[in-house]
Motif scaffolding. Structure first.
Motif, PDB file in Angstrom:
ATOM      1  N   ILE A 135       0.837  -1.204   0.000  1.00 34.31           N
ATOM      2  CA  ILE A 135       0.000   0.000   0.000  1.00 34.31           C
ATOM      3  C   ILE A 135       0.866   1.247   0.000  1.00 34.31           C
ATOM      4  N   CYS A 136       1.872   1.262   0.864  1.00 31.95           N
ATOM      5  CA  CYS A 136       2.750   2.442   0.967  1.00 31.95           C
ATOM      6  C   CYS A 136       3.483   2.711  -0.350  1.00 31.95           C
ATOM      7  N   GLU A 137       3.973   1.659  -0.975  1.00 36.32           N
ATOM      8  CA  GLU A 137       4.721   1.825  -2.230  1.00 36.32           C
ATOM      9  C   GLU A 137       3.808   2.232  -3.382  1.00 36.32           C
ATOM     10  N   SER A 138       2.579   1.764  -3.351  1.00 35.03           N
ATOM     11  CA  SER A 138       1.658   2.030  -4.466  1.00 35.03           C
ATOM     12  C   SER A 138       0.989   3.395  -4.368  1.00 35.03           C
ATOM     13  N   PHE A 139       0.741   3.870  -3.132  1.00 37.14           N
ATOM     14  CA  PHE A 139      -0.095   5.062  -2.981  1.00 37.14           C
ATOM     15  C   PHE A 139       0.559   6.171  -2.144  1.00 37.14           C
ATOM     16  N   ARG A 140       1.884   6.066  -1.896  1.00 38.86           N
ATOM     17  CA  ARG A 140       2.640   7.120  -1.196  1.00 38.86           C
ATOM     18  C   ARG A 140       2.111   7.364   0.221  1.00 38.86           C
ATOM     19  N   TYR A 141       2.113   6.302   0.998  1.00 32.54           N
ATOM     20  CA  TYR A 141       1.804   6.387   2.419  1.00 32.54           C
ATOM     21  C   TYR A 141       2.982   5.827   3.210  1.00 32.54           C
ATOM     22  N   GLN A 142       3.065   6.169   4.495  1.00 30.32           N
ATOM     23  CA  GLN A 142       3.942   5.474   5.429  1.00 30.32           C
ATOM     24  C   GLN A 142       3.065   4.845   6.505  1.00 30.32           C
ATOM     25  N   VAL A 143       3.557   3.794   7.158  1.00 28.88           N
ATOM     26  CA  VAL A 143       2.677   3.024   8.036  1.00 28.88           C
ATOM     27  C   VAL A 143       3.362   2.642   9.339  1.00 28.88           C
ATOM     28  N   GLU A 144       2.556   2.570  10.392  1.00 25.14           N
ATOM     29  CA  GLU A 144       2.965   1.981  11.661  1.00 25.14           C
ATOM     30  C   GLU A 144       1.970   0.868  11.995  1.00 25.14           C
ATOM     31  N   ILE A 145       2.473  -0.264  12.495  1.00 20.88           N
ATOM     32  CA  ILE A 145       1.612  -1.398  12.833  1.00 20.88           C
ATOM     33  C   ILE A 145       1.627  -1.599  14.349  1.00 20.88           C
ATOM     34  N   HIS A 146       0.441  -1.743  14.939  1.00 23.95           N
ATOM     35  CA  HIS A 146       0.304  -1.898  16.379  1.00 23.95           C
ATOM     36  C   HIS A 146      -0.501  -3.160  16.696  1.00 23.95           C
ATOM     37  N   PRO A 147      -0.139  -3.869  17.772  1.00 20.87           N
ATOM     38  CA  PRO A 147      -0.962  -5.010  18.226  1.00 20.87           C
ATOM     39  C   PRO A 147      -2.178  -4.507  19.004  1.00 20.87           C
ATOM     40  N   ILE A 148      -3.276  -5.263  18.950  1.00 23.93           N
ATOM     41  CA  ILE A 148      -4.473  -4.942  19.733  1.00 23.93           C
ATOM     42  C   ILE A 148      -4.894  -6.185  20.495  1.00 23.93           C
ATOM     43  N   GLY A 149      -5.118  -6.030  21.792  1.00 26.94           N
ATOM     44  CA  GLY A 149      -5.533  -7.152  22.619  1.00 26.94           C
ATOM     45  C   GLY A 149      -4.360  -7.793  23.334  1.00 26.94           C
TER      46      GLY A 149
END
Length: 465
Positions: free
Chosen positions: A431-445
């Motif tokens: 997604i980041c490479e295709s649409f120029r976003y940066q991302v952070e991933i977080h656990p839930i629970g």
């Protein structure tokens, strides 16, 4: 009229087994008011095409059947029934392809349930509502649609276009699903049937549409047209759909009764995590995509930061629940100005989703077929393109912690996939490479050292140019 069905599934000649029609033969069948001819213009290991040619006898049509118009009018004798795919084609599908429509294949029993790359071409279809209605009906079912509208007369441009279309449909799905869609929808498009509509047609509609009609955004329109706008029959059919959906929900509740509290608390954690990220984004205009019955919307409305809130879901019934839970009918004009509920699908572009600063998709993507994810990606990240996107989805690795789940099973019967942490990370990178976003991933629970947390959340931030 012609219906051709092609596949590139390997070996493609499996299509002959599914249709129970040998590719080396031309076969004929007596059908209502005419003959159906089935033949294969191509049948190789790489591609196979089966064609049904429906030849309606105009004389037999007038002598033995009801057709549009009065028998004292010219329309009774001069009409389009021999040339368009209508209820006659539905009847032919039911008779000629009965095994395939019923999902039966004695020679290869596992084949009917297998999703195949299929392409169907229908020439021609009369559509009251035009191309827009065709797309409203087919695209939510996952079809790529090519449409050719025919002119009334190519020698007289000023006469304009006719209501007749040649359509081509592409999708990856079981053949029985394609045939059930065509069986129900062909009479819906031209609003005419060659027989009296009765209570029996409600049973036929519910049987043929049992796996898809209830969740279709145009469910009411399809039901009404299939039953020829007969109010009493339509109301009873829609009520049956509601009742059957409620029964299914009750069964799910009973099955999962042992883990309801845990699921609810986890869902609340997801909602609070998404809300926290939306607040931190500073957004004033937010989207809740796949809003369901409005739990996140209720939290958003409590925050004065959010001046404009739009909730979208494919299910009209869920939107009605959300409207009732939020008391929107009794809300003040000021609150009603802040929030809007709309019905729509995340797999095709919707201009109503543009010009919002942030969006949330809480446990949504796993309900979408993986082959349709590229369409969702473009709708959310390219066309809508909010600065912040908060997205949660189950962590498949954690499923082993649920005693009620068998190996390889999903947490919900409507899930199309569930990703591991690595798969989710790979998708977010794409997604980041295709649409120029940066991302952070977080656990839930609650988090386990070996399998991670039950849910995983990605927070996408758009890279400003």
């Amino acid at each position: 009229m012609l219906l051709s069905i092609s596949t590139t599934h390997q070996p493609a000649t499996d299509l002959g087994y599914l249709l129970h029609k040998h590719p080396d033969k031309v076969q004929e069948f007596k059908v209502t008011a005419g003959q159906a001819h089935v033949f294969y213009p191509e049948a190789t290991e790489e591609k196979c095409t089966a064609v049904m040619l429906l030849d309606i006898d105009p004389v037999d049509l007038v002598r033995t059947l009801k057709v549009p118009g009065s028998s004292f009018m010219l329309q009774h004798y001069v009409n389009d029934r021999p040339y368009v795919a209508s209820s006659f084609m539905s009847s032919a599908i039911a008779k000629v392809y009965s095994s395939a429509l019923g999902g039966k294949c004695n020679d290869k029993p596992a084949l009917p349930g297998q999703a195949l790359p299929l392409e169907a071409r229908i020439a021609v279809v009369k559509v009251k509502g035009g191309e827009a209605f065709l797309r409203k009906v087919f695209e939510p079912l996952g079809y790529e649609l090519e449409v050719e509208q025919h002119m009334l007369d190519k020698h007289f441009d000023s006469w304009g276009n006719s209501p007749y279309f040649t359509i081509k449909l592409k999708n990856t799905l079981p053949l029985k699903a394609l045939l059930s869609h065509l069986y129900v929808l062909l009479p819906v498009f031209d609003l005419e049937k060659h027989y009296w509509v009765s209570e029996h047609d409600i049973e036929v509609l519910l049987h043929k549409g049992d796996t898809w009609l209830n969740e279709h955004p145009e469910k009411e329109m399809i039901t009404r047209r299939y039953l020829k706008n007969i109010g009493g029959l339509t109301r009873r059919a829609l009520q049956r759909l509601v009742e059957e959906n409620e029964i299914e929900e009750e069964v799910e509740k009973v099955k999962d009764q042992a883990v309801v509290e845990k699921k609810e608390s986890l869902h609340q954690l997801r909602l609070m995590a998404a809300l926290s990220q939306l607040k931190a984004s500073g957004a004033k205009k937010v989207l809740d995509l796949g809003c369901g019955n409005g739990k996140l919307l209720k939290l958003l409305l409590k925050e004065s930061q959010f001046e404009k809130i739009l909730g979208m879901d494919v299910s009209f019934r869920e939107l009605q629940k959300a409207k009732e839970k939020l008391w929107l009918d009794a809300a003040s004009p000021k609150l009603q100005e802040r929030i809007q509920l709309i019905q729509g699908s995340l797999t095709y572009r919707d201009k109503r989703l543009e010009n919002f600063e942030a969006a949330a998709l809480v446990e949504v993507i796993e309900h979408v077929d993986e082959e349709r994810l590229p369409a969702l990606e473009r709708v959310v990240f390219e066309f809508a393109g909010p600065k912040t996107v908060v997205l949660t989805t189950p962590n498949a690795e954690y499923n082993q912690k649920y005693e009620f789940l068998s190996p390889e099973a999903f947490r919900h019967s409507d899930h199309r996939f569930e990703w591991t942490r690595k798969q989710f990370q790979e998708w977010t990178t794409h997604i980041c490479e295709s649409f120029r976003y940066q991302v952070e991933i977080h656990p839930i629970g609650e988090e386990d050292e070996s399998v991670g947390a039950s849910s995983q959340m990605a927070v996408f931030k758009k890279i400003e140019e």
